[in-house]
Scaffold this motif. Structure first.
Motif, PDB file in Angstrom:
ATOM      1  N   UNK A  84       4.801  10.984  -7.306  1.00 13.15           N
ATOM      2  CA  UNK A  84       5.586   9.758  -7.421  1.00 13.15           C
ATOM      3  C   UNK A  84       5.571   9.045  -6.078  1.00 13.15           C
ATOM      4  N   UNK A  85       5.949   7.770  -6.096  1.00 16.10           N
ATOM      5  CA  UNK A  85       6.082   7.042  -4.835  1.00 16.10           C
ATOM      6  C   UNK A  85       7.456   7.329  -4.242  1.00 16.10           C
ATOM      7  N   UNK A  86       7.476   7.716  -2.973  1.00 18.17           N
ATOM      8  CA  UNK A  86       8.732   7.966  -2.274  1.00 18.17           C
ATOM      9  C   UNK A  86       8.521   7.656  -0.799  1.00 18.17           C
ATOM     10  N   UNK A  87       9.380   6.806  -0.249  1.00 24.42           N
ATOM     11  CA  UNK A  87       9.336   6.454   1.177  1.00 24.42           C
ATOM     12  C   UNK A  87       7.968   5.913   1.578  1.00 24.42           C
ATOM     13  N   UNK A  88       7.284   5.245   0.623  1.00 23.57           N
ATOM     14  CA  UNK A  88       6.007   4.641   0.935  1.00 23.57           C
ATOM     15  C   UNK A  88       4.805   5.547   0.802  1.00 23.57           C
ATOM     16  N   UNK A  89       5.015   6.763   0.283  1.00 23.20           N
ATOM     17  CA  UNK A  89       3.938   7.745   0.139  1.00 23.20           C
ATOM     18  C   UNK A  89       3.851   8.237  -1.302  1.00 23.20           C
ATOM     19  N   UNK A 141       0.838  -1.198   0.000  1.00 22.68           N
ATOM     20  CA  UNK A 141       0.000   0.000   0.000  1.00 22.68           C
ATOM     21  C   UNK A 141       0.879   1.258   0.000  1.00 22.68           C
ATOM     22  N   UNK A 142       0.582   2.173  -0.898  1.00 23.91           N
ATOM     23  CA  UNK A 142       1.260   3.470  -0.911  1.00 23.91           C
ATOM     24  C   UNK A 142       0.364   4.461  -0.182  1.00 23.91           C
ATOM     25  N   UNK A 143       0.886   5.097   0.823  1.00 24.32           N
ATOM     26  CA  UNK A 143       0.097   5.952   1.701  1.00 24.32           C
ATOM     27  C   UNK A 143      -0.079   7.348   1.119  1.00 24.32           C
ATOM     28  N   UNK A 144      -1.105   8.022   1.601  1.00 23.69           N
ATOM     29  CA  UNK A 144      -1.387   9.393   1.199  1.00 23.69           C
ATOM     30  C   UNK A 144      -0.920  10.371   2.273  1.00 23.69           C
ATOM     31  N   UNK A 145      -0.342  11.477   1.853  1.00 21.34           N
ATOM     32  CA  UNK A 145      -0.023  12.573   2.762  1.00 21.34           C
ATOM     33  C   UNK A 145      -1.318  13.311   3.110  1.00 21.34           C
ATOM     34  N   UNK A 146      -1.349  14.003   4.255  1.00 21.82           N
ATOM     35  CA  UNK A 146      -2.522  14.816   4.570  1.00 21.82           C
ATOM     36  C   UNK A 146      -2.850  15.831   3.471  1.00 21.82           C
ATOM     37  N   UNK A 147      -1.820  16.259   2.723  1.00 22.89           N
ATOM     38  CA  UNK A 147      -2.011  17.254   1.670  1.00 22.89           C
ATOM     39  C   UNK A 147      -2.003  16.636   0.270  1.00 22.89           C
ATOM     40  N   UNK A 148      -2.222  15.335   0.164  1.00 25.31           N
ATOM     41  CA  UNK A 148      -2.143  14.676  -1.139  1.00 25.31           C
ATOM     42  C   UNK A 148      -3.043  15.314  -2.189  1.00 25.31           C
ATOM     43  N   UNK A 149      -4.308  15.498  -1.867  1.00 25.19           N
ATOM     44  CA  UNK A 149      -5.242  16.105  -2.822  1.00 25.19           C
ATOM     45  C   UNK A 149      -4.892  17.568  -3.083  1.00 25.19           C
ATOM     46  N   UNK A 150      -4.381  18.238  -2.091  1.00 28.79           N
ATOM     47  CA  UNK A 150      -3.962  19.642  -2.238  1.00 28.79           C
ATOM     48  C   UNK A 150      -2.865  19.747  -3.285  1.00 28.79           C
ATOM     49  N   UNK A 162       6.795  23.605  -3.683  1.00 25.85           N
ATOM     50  CA  UNK A 162       7.983  23.047  -4.333  1.00 25.85           C
ATOM     51  C   UNK A 162       8.011  21.542  -4.103  1.00 25.85           C
ATOM     52  N   UNK A 163       8.448  20.788  -5.135  1.00 27.15           N
ATOM     53  CA  UNK A 163       8.436  19.338  -5.061  1.00 27.15           C
ATOM     54  C   UNK A 163       9.753  18.725  -4.618  1.00 27.15           C
ATOM     55  N   UNK A 164       9.736  17.400  -4.559  1.00 23.53           N
ATOM     56  CA  UNK A 164      10.905  16.628  -4.108  1.00 23.53           C
ATOM     57  C   UNK A 164      12.122  16.815  -5.005  1.00 23.53           C
ATOM     58  N   UNK A 165      11.885  17.014  -6.305  1.00 17.81           N
ATOM     59  CA  UNK A 165      13.007  17.155  -7.231  1.00 17.81           C
ATOM     60  C   UNK A 165      13.894  18.327  -6.865  1.00 17.81           C
ATOM     61  N   UNK A 166      13.285  19.488  -6.635  1.00 17.56           N
ATOM     62  CA  UNK A 166      14.064  20.664  -6.267  1.00 17.56           C
ATOM     63  C   UNK A 166      14.622  20.538  -4.856  1.00 17.56           C
ATOM     64  N   UNK A 167      13.916  19.849  -3.976  1.00 13.64           N
ATOM     65  CA  UNK A 167      14.452  19.650  -2.632  1.00 13.64           C
ATOM     66  C   UNK A 167      15.767  18.887  -2.699  1.00 13.64           C
ATOM     67  N   UNK A 168      15.844  17.924  -3.615  1.00 11.79           N
ATOM     68  CA  UNK A 168      17.070  17.141  -3.748  1.00 11.79           C
ATOM     69  C   UNK A 168      18.194  17.982  -4.342  1.00 11.79           C
ATOM     70  N   UNK A 169      17.927  18.764  -5.372  1.00 12.67           N
ATOM     71  CA  UNK A 169      18.992  19.575  -5.975  1.00 12.67           C
ATOM     72  C   UNK A 169      19.438  20.687  -5.024  1.00 12.67           C
TER      73      UNK A 169
END
Length: 379
Positions: free
Chosen positions: A28-33, A10-19, A229-236
């Motif tokens: 994308x799937x990351x750390x189970x979410x 199961x891939x979990x949803x963040x509280x802000x997933x729909x947002x 801002x998304x995970x991609x920019x957080x990584x860079x």
């Protein structure tokens, strides 16, 4: 193969997933979410954060509260930081160590009136909780605060934007935290806010009840300086800031000295030891490690990615653990491990990318200056 083995994870949803989806995020799937990787594009989001303020959803991370008499002393057996010396509202970066001194996770520890507030990485939070339950005394309570979301507001204009939403946050300095109230005076919501983050910029991390995360995210994004801002920019952003990503630049095979994290070993702990793997780690401090995490400037425009072998002439001397194009630098950069004799800044090496050699130069970390709002110093 059993039916149980065939069941999808199961891939979990963040509280802000729909947002996130409503704002056009690609998930994308990351750390189970399900998590947002980008909105308008990694390059644009990266540069916006460096110049303005970016809002990141990091609710996948584990928020824990350790409480009970002797919690700090007990945690010190598992981390190399001076936790018992933390004053209320002060925080410390530290490392969760296995019995041999290998790094199980990197984490933030804050002293609060309720106990020690610990934030751990999402990909290993369940392992961390299990390890803590096994190794902390029974009288220490571990509360997994899974009813709270965690937002990070990062960038030079983060304080201006957050101050309009949550008065008083400008009183915090880097690595300080406190409780703030937000919302209508008749029914304010408690927020736990630290002046910290993982981009190299000034900024804040905000723990908010999950049921109120959307309203807070809307209020922040209503400020002209703020974009999601998304995970991609957080990584860079973290790579430019020379900050390791657990599971890539650190893992249980690596000790803190090899991982270029000797700063996380507090002075008192160096003198007294008493933490997991202390003999191995203090020996590495005294004699130097066999290998070490370093930064690399990359010649040309071809990014060098995780897993690429690093060579000195014909002999492999290490490997890349993080790499990509750095928008603020305007060139590819990387981090990786090399044998200690090849760690001096300016050392010329090569990485192998798709059968071709790419020239590398060992570079100072971070790749761009940090802009933390430190006590006693200007921004």
């Amino acid at each position: 193969m059993s039916d149980e083995e065939l069941e999808p994870i199961e891939i979990l949803e963040l509280p802000l997933g729909d947002w996130h989806r409503a704002r056009g995020a690609r998930m994308v799937e990351f750390a189970g979410y399900h998590m947002p990787i980008q909105y308008e594009g990694i390059m644009a989001e990266h540069l916006w954060t460096r110049e303005n303020a970016g809002l990141f959803d990091v609710s996948h991370m584990g928020q824990l509260m350790l409480s009970g008499e002797g919690a700090a002393d007990a945690l010190e057996k598992l981390v190399p930081g001076d936790i018992s010396a933390l004053k209320e509202g002060r925080m410390r970066y530290s490392l969760l160590l296995d019995e041999d001194g290998g790094i199980l996770d990197d984490l933030m520890v804050t002293a609060t009136p309720m106990g020690l507030y610990v934030v751990v990485n999402g990909a290993v939070k369940w392992d961390d909780i299990g390890f803590l339950r096994e190794h902390l005394p029974d009288e220490i309570t571990i509360n997994h605060m899974d009813d709270r979301a965690l937002l990070a507001l990062q960038g030079p204009k983060a304080v201006d934007a957050l101050l309009r939403v949550v008065p008083g946050v400008d009183a915090l300095f880097f690595m300080e935290a406190g409780s703030f109230f937000w919302g209508p005076k008749s029914d304010p919501e408690p927020l736990w806010i630290s002046r910290s983050g993982y981009t190299g910029e000034d900024g804040f991390e905000i723990s908010v009840p999950a049921s109120h995360a959307k309203v807070l995210a809307d209020a922040l994004c209503a400020q002209a300086e703020v974009k999601p801002i998304g995970l991609g920019a957080r990584d860079s952003l973290r790579l430019e800031a020379g900050l390791p990503l657990y599971g890539h630049d650190m893992n249980p095979e690596i000790d803190p000295v090899e991982g270029n994290a000797s700063f996380a070993i507090s002075k008192r702990r160096r003198e007294e030891g008493g933490f997991n793997g202390a003999d191995r780690i203090l020996k590495a401090l005294a004699q130097g490690p066999a290998q070490k995490l370093v930064g690399f400037a990359v010649d040309g425009k071809m990014p060098v990615r995780e897993g690429a072998p690093v060579y000195a002439q014909d002999g492999q001397v290490g490997s890349i653990t993080s790499g990509g194009f750095a928008p603020s630098v305007g060139a590819p950069i990387a981090m990786g491990y090399v044998a200690s004799q090849h760690t001096p800044i300016g050392t010329k090496l090569e990485a192998e990318v798709r059968g071709k050699r790419v020239a590398l130069t060992v570079a100072a970390l971070p790749f761009i200056p940090h802009h933390y709002h430190r006590r006693g110093k200007a921004l």
